[in-house]
Design an enzyme around this catalytic site. Structure first.
Site, PDB file in Angstrom:
ATOM      1  N   ASN A 159      -4.101   2.197 -13.803  1.00 45.18           N
ATOM      2  CA  ASN A 159      -3.213   1.233 -13.140  1.00 45.18           C
ATOM      3  C   ASN A 159      -1.779   1.747 -13.191  1.00 45.18           C
ATOM      4  O   ASN A 159      -1.400   2.476 -14.104  1.00 45.18           O
ATOM      5  CB  ASN A 159      -3.289  -0.120 -13.856  1.00 45.18           C
ATOM      6  CG  ASN A 159      -2.432  -1.186 -13.179  1.00 45.18           C
ATOM      7  OD1 ASN A 159      -2.410  -1.297 -11.945  1.00 45.18           O
ATOM      8  ND2 ASN A 159      -1.712  -1.966 -13.959  1.00 45.18           N
TER       9      ASN A 159
ATOM     10  N   HIS B 185       2.177   0.226 -13.168  1.00 41.72           N
ATOM     11  CA  HIS B 185       2.918  -1.015 -13.348  1.00 41.72           C
ATOM     12  C   HIS B 185       4.418  -0.725 -13.256  1.00 41.72           C
ATOM     13  O   HIS B 185       4.893   0.259 -13.832  1.00 41.72           O
ATOM     14  CB  HIS B 185       2.588  -1.645 -14.710  1.00 41.72           C
ATOM     15  CG  HIS B 185       3.194  -2.991 -14.877  1.00 41.72           C
ATOM     16  ND1 HIS B 185       2.709  -4.106 -14.216  1.00 41.72           N
ATOM     17  CD2 HIS B 185       4.282  -3.405 -15.577  1.00 41.72           C
ATOM     18  CE1 HIS B 185       3.464  -5.147 -14.520  1.00 41.72           C
ATOM     19  NE2 HIS B 185       4.422  -4.756 -15.336  1.00 41.72           N
TER      20      HIS B 185
ATOM     21  N   GLY C 179       0.785  -1.233   0.000  1.00 47.51           N
ATOM     22  CA  GLY C 179       0.000   0.000   0.000  1.00 47.51           C
ATOM     23  C   GLY C 179       0.815   1.280   0.000  1.00 47.51           C
ATOM     24  O   GLY C 179       0.281   2.347   0.331  1.00 47.51           O
TER      25      GLY C 179
ATOM     26  N   LEU D 138      -7.163  -9.397 -12.170  1.00 49.88           N
ATOM     27  CA  LEU D 138      -7.754  -8.833 -13.383  1.00 49.88           C
ATOM     28  C   LEU D 138      -9.196  -8.479 -13.109  1.00 49.88           C
ATOM     29  O   LEU D 138      -9.942  -9.292 -12.544  1.00 49.88           O
ATOM     30  CB  LEU D 138      -7.721  -9.872 -14.505  1.00 49.88           C
ATOM     31  CG  LEU D 138      -6.603  -9.852 -15.532  1.00 49.88           C
ATOM     32  CD1 LEU D 138      -6.935 -10.845 -16.639  1.00 49.88           C
ATOM     33  CD2 LEU D 138      -6.394  -8.459 -16.097  1.00 49.88           C
TER      34      LEU D 138
ATOM     35  N   MET E 107      -3.620  -7.053  -7.460  1.00 49.26           N
ATOM     36  CA  MET E 107      -3.062  -8.152  -8.246  1.00 49.26           C
ATOM     37  C   MET E 107      -4.126  -9.083  -8.822  1.00 49.26           C
ATOM     38  O   MET E 107      -3.961 -10.298  -8.837  1.00 49.26           O
ATOM     39  CB  MET E 107      -2.068  -8.939  -7.399  1.00 49.26           C
ATOM     40  CG  MET E 107      -0.882  -8.105  -6.960  1.00 49.26           C
ATOM     41  SD  MET E 107       0.014  -7.409  -8.380  1.00 49.26           S
ATOM     42  CE  MET E 107       1.444  -6.698  -7.559  1.00 49.26           C
TER      43      MET E 107
HETATM   44  C1  GAR Z   1       3.853  -1.479  -7.238  1.00 48.35           C
HETATM   45  O1  GAR Z   1       5.207  -1.560  -7.595  1.00 48.35           O
HETATM   46  C2  GAR Z   1       2.983  -1.583  -8.464  1.00 48.35           C
HETATM   47  O2  GAR Z   1       3.550  -0.999  -9.607  1.00 48.35           O
HETATM   48  C3  GAR Z   1       2.861  -3.069  -8.616  1.00 48.35           C
HETATM   49  O3  GAR Z   1       2.700  -3.553  -7.309  1.00 48.35           O
HETATM   50  C4  GAR Z   1       3.433  -2.716  -6.431  1.00 48.35           C
HETATM   51  C5  GAR Z   1       2.550  -2.356  -5.255  1.00 48.35           C
HETATM   52  O4  GAR Z   1       3.291  -1.704  -4.266  1.00 48.35           O
HETATM   53  N1  GAR Z   1       1.760  -3.440  -9.480  1.00 48.35           N
HETATM   54  C6  GAR Z   1       1.807  -4.434 -10.359  1.00 48.35           C
HETATM   55  O5  GAR Z   1       2.766  -5.177 -10.474  1.00 48.35           O
HETATM   56  C7  GAR Z   1       0.564  -4.581 -11.210  1.00 48.35           C
HETATM   57  N2  GAR Z   1       0.768  -5.468 -12.294  1.00 48.35           N
HETATM   58  P1  GAR Z   1       2.518  -0.971  -3.076  1.00 48.35           P
HETATM   59  O6  GAR Z   1       1.494  -1.975  -2.520  1.00 48.35           O
HETATM   60  O7  GAR Z   1       3.581  -0.661  -2.070  1.00 48.35           O
HETATM   61  O8  GAR Z   1       1.862   0.252  -3.631  1.00 48.35           O
END
Ligand code: GAR
Length: 207
Positions: free
Chosen positions: A104, A106, A12, A89, A87
């Protein structure tokens, strides 16, 4: 003003960056939705005073979980959704309920390395240019129209932890800025964002 909901599955940090950036604006972060009851994002929401909801997918169809989410979004008056490490779809039903209003982030330069291992796959690729992508969500996996990509050049000597930190630094800097721009555009009468198909790619250090 416009209301933003954030979906997350884990730590988060992007949710917290969005909450901090929106606080002094006229926009509101109206809720956090997570699909895991152990998501650390829930603790961040509690600390920040943001209403949070756990919608478990266990033992139910994705569509049924999403109906719960849609009810939450409606009850909180959400206009936009920011996926921040969510995480799963989303189905066409939920995406069509928020046309061009789901964004989103990524941790790779899409279309390279979609999915849940973006950082690891980028790191192992040997690519010199790594970075992040912020994009509108469509029915595919990390496949929607890009809004902004931000890259940096690695030396090759970095550890994966150092690369991960650099990527998160970029995410926390850019995701709030892009979302606020989209929410501001909503207020100006461009409900899909001023530049729904714009791609801004910047290389190198930006701050
Ligand atoms: C982030 O790095 C985001 O880009 C990635 O999950 C992480 C969440 O970090 N998302 C993906 O890989 C989506 N395909 P967070 O929970 O600390 O924000």
């Amino acid at each position: 003003m416009a209301n933003l909901a954030v979906f997350a599955s884990g730590n988060g940090t992007n949710f917290e960056a969005l909450a901090g950036a929106l606080a002094p604006t006229r926009h509101a972060l109206v809720c956090l939705v997570v699909d895991r009851k152990d998501a650390f994002a829930l603790r961040r929401a509690e600390k920040l005073g943001v209403p949070s909801y756990v919608v478990s997918y266990k033992g139910k169809r994705r569509e049924d979980a999403e109906e719960e989410m849609l009810a939450i979004l409606a009850s909180r008056g959400a206009d936009y959704i920011a996926l921040a490490g969510f995480m799963r779809l989303l189905s066409p039903r939920l995406i069509d309920a928020y046309p061009s209003r789901i964004v989103n982030i990524h941790p790779a330069l899409l279309p390279k390395y979609p999915g849940t291992q973006g950082i690891e796959e980028s790191y192992r690729s040997g690519d010199r240019e790594l970075g992040i992508t912020i994009h509108y969500v469509d029915y595919g996996l990390d496949s929607g129209p890009p809004i902004r990509q931000q890259s940096f050049t690695r030396s090759g000597a970095e550890t994966i932890d150092e690369i991960e930190s650099r990527i998160h630094e970029l995410e926390h800097h850019w995701y709030p800025r892009v979302m606020i721009e989209i929410l501001d555009a909503h207020d100006s009468g461009f409900p899909c964002g001023v530049h729904p198909r714009r791609v801004e790619t910047e290389k190198g250090d930006v701050f």
